[in-house]
Design an enzyme around this catalytic site. Structure first.
Site, PDB file in Angstrom:
ATOM      1  N   ARG A  54       0.735  -1.251  -0.122  1.00  0.00           N
ATOM      2  CA  ARG A  54       0.167   0.068   0.126  1.00  0.00           C
ATOM      3  C   ARG A  54       0.895   1.326  -0.009  1.00  0.00           C
ATOM      4  O   ARG A  54       0.707   2.142  -0.778  1.00  0.00           O
ATOM      5  CB  ARG A  54      -0.815  -0.147   1.197  1.00  0.00           C
ATOM      6  N   TYR A 106     -16.715  16.084 -15.365  1.00  0.00           N
ATOM      7  CA  TYR A 106     -17.069  14.960 -15.239  1.00  0.00           C
ATOM      8  C   TYR A 106     -18.278  14.580 -14.494  1.00  0.00           C
ATOM      9  O   TYR A 106     -18.079  14.819 -13.169  1.00  0.00           O
ATOM     10  CB  TYR A 106     -15.898  14.076 -15.208  1.00  0.00           C
ATOM     11  N   ASP A 178      -8.168  17.960 -14.686  1.00  0.00           N
ATOM     12  CA  ASP A 178      -8.167  16.712 -15.245  1.00  0.00           C
ATOM     13  C   ASP A 178      -7.982  16.636 -16.833  1.00  0.00           C
ATOM     14  O   ASP A 178      -8.721  17.282 -17.441  1.00  0.00           O
ATOM     15  CB  ASP A 178      -9.968  16.269 -14.841  1.00  0.00           C
ATOM     16  N   LYS A 203      -9.044   5.703 -19.744  1.00  0.00           N
ATOM     17  CA  LYS A 203      -9.423   6.005 -20.952  1.00  0.00           C
ATOM     18  C   LYS A 203      -7.922   5.993 -21.789  1.00  0.00           C
ATOM     19  O   LYS A 203      -7.597   4.933 -22.065  1.00  0.00           O
ATOM     20  CB  LYS A 203      -9.935   7.380 -20.995  1.00  0.00           C
TER      21      LYS A 203
END
Ligand SMILES: *Cc1c(COP(=O)(O)O)cnc(C)c1O
Length: 386
Positions: A54, A106, A178, A203
């Protein structure tokens, strides 16, 4: 180490030679997948570089270094999804803080801001980010950040990144952007003053509709340390196998973006003169209101074209007749994807808000893939004409 001389190299070279492309221990031609949650302490007085996945994993680290190099930033971070990256970055803010957000953000980010962060005492004002006066007018005494998305989704409005950032710097505000639609191949926001660049790597960066991932890059070291603390503290990390898949996809980013963009330009021009199409949104079209600003800050127009066919019925008919693209949520893949924002990405937005933002019932979004463009146009023509 490899990063120093790498900064001088061309983008296509950086995609393949990002520092960890050859495994140091074996010479293997790709970064090994360190499928391990923890790491043995050979010497208890000398903790190893990696001690728990982690907090750090060598496969994820290679990806984080790669995106840092590509965006020209200081520190990079990989997350389980784009929303994991975005929500972790928003937690740089605290209760009582206010953020100015691009209005056609978004859908998932809109939902995060309006239904989750509000409960934590982080408030937001949505503004038309293409209008600098509107951005300035939204400033409050507790404003701490500005959140941009350009081109915006799905109407592809253009924000002047440099202008917003220089005003934000003056006011001591953090800037986040973004960059999913452009990728660092077409647009590198840090060069224009942005503090934190975010990606849904699901994407274009991944590019094959087979991995869900998010990335963040900070412009400076101290923000990097704060984001690292959040990534580790919240545990929203990307797994090693997914990190490897994403790195594999990213190697061909430039080749894919070039080919898709060439086809998207063709498609946008073709749609603009199609009798069944009322309006086309693409920053490369001569009548796009943000075209000049976009050309100043970006190296290409991208591979997403939105267009309005006039009504919800016509949009639904188009989607039921179309043959080649996936009819799906998402974008930025080798295969073309046709989306219906009103019922997919922006379904979380109340209808009135959605209409106000130009996301009408007739609006569809086409993410152009690598198929033969003549085939895509023939398919679209038959689907439009019915
Ligand atoms: C898809 C997308 C996101 C969310 O990313 P996930 O990987 O689906 O969590 C954020 N921003 C933009 C612009 C997107 O297209």
């Amino acid at each position: 180490m490899a990063q120093n001389n790498n900064q001088e190299r061309g983008f296509a070279t950086k995609l393949l030679h990002f520092g960890a492309e050859i495994d140091e221990h074996t010479g293997a031609s790709s970064v090994p997948v360190y499928q391990a949650s923890t790491f043995h302490h050979h010497d208890i007085f000398n903790p190893p570089e990696y001690d728990y996945s982690r907090s750090g994993n060598p496969t994820r680290q290679a990806l984080e270094d790669a995106i840092t190099l590509l965006e020209g930033g200081k520190r990079g971070f990989a997350f389980a999804s784009g929303m994991a990256a975005i929500s972790t970055a928003f937690l740089l803010l605290s209760a009582g803080d206010h953020v100015i957000v691009t209005e056609d953000v978004y859908g998932g980010t809109y939902r995060l801001l309006t239904t989750i962060l509000t409960r934590l005492g982080i408030e937001s004002t949505f503004v038309d980010m293409t209008d600098l006066d509107a951005v300035k007018a939204a400033l409050k005494s507790n404003t701490k950040a500005v959140y941009m998305e350009t081109p915006s989704n799905p109407t592809l409005k253009i924000t002047d990144i440099g202008a917003v950032c220089s005003w934000a710097k003056e006011k001591g505000l953090l800037t986040l952007l973004d960059n999913t639609f452009m990728t660092p191949y077409h647009q590198r926001p840090i060069e224009h003053g942005v503090d934190v660049v975010l990606h849904s790597a699901t994407k274009f960066l991944g590019g094959h509709s087979d991995v869900l991932a998010g990335l963040a890059v900070t412009a400076d070291e101290s923000l990097g340390r704060r984001l690292k603390q959040l990534q580790n503290g919240l545990g929203s990390v990307l797994a090693p196998q997914e990190s490897w898949l994403l790195m594999r996809g990213m190697k061909t980013l430039q080749a894919r973006m070039e080919a898709s963009e060439r086809s998207a330009r063709r498609m946008a021009e073709w749609l603009a003169s199609h009798p069944e199409v009322e309006r086309v949104y693409y920053p490369g079209l001569p009548d796009h209101p943000g075209r000049d600003i976009h050309e100043r800050q970006s190296l290409g127009y991208g591979a997403v074209v939105s267009f309005d066919v006039g009504s919800g019925e016509r949009a639904k008919a188009l989607m039921s007749r179309i043959q080649l693209p996936l009819v799906a949520v998402s974008l930025g893949a080798v295969e073309s994807i046709l989306s219906y924002p009103a019922m997919m990405s922006h379904a979380a937005m109340p209808r009135e808000v959605r209409y106000e933002r130009g996301i009408s019932d007739g609006l569809v979004r086409y993410s152009v893939g690598l198929e033969n463009i003549e085939d895509l146009l023939d398919d679209l023509d038959s689907a439009l004409r019915g």
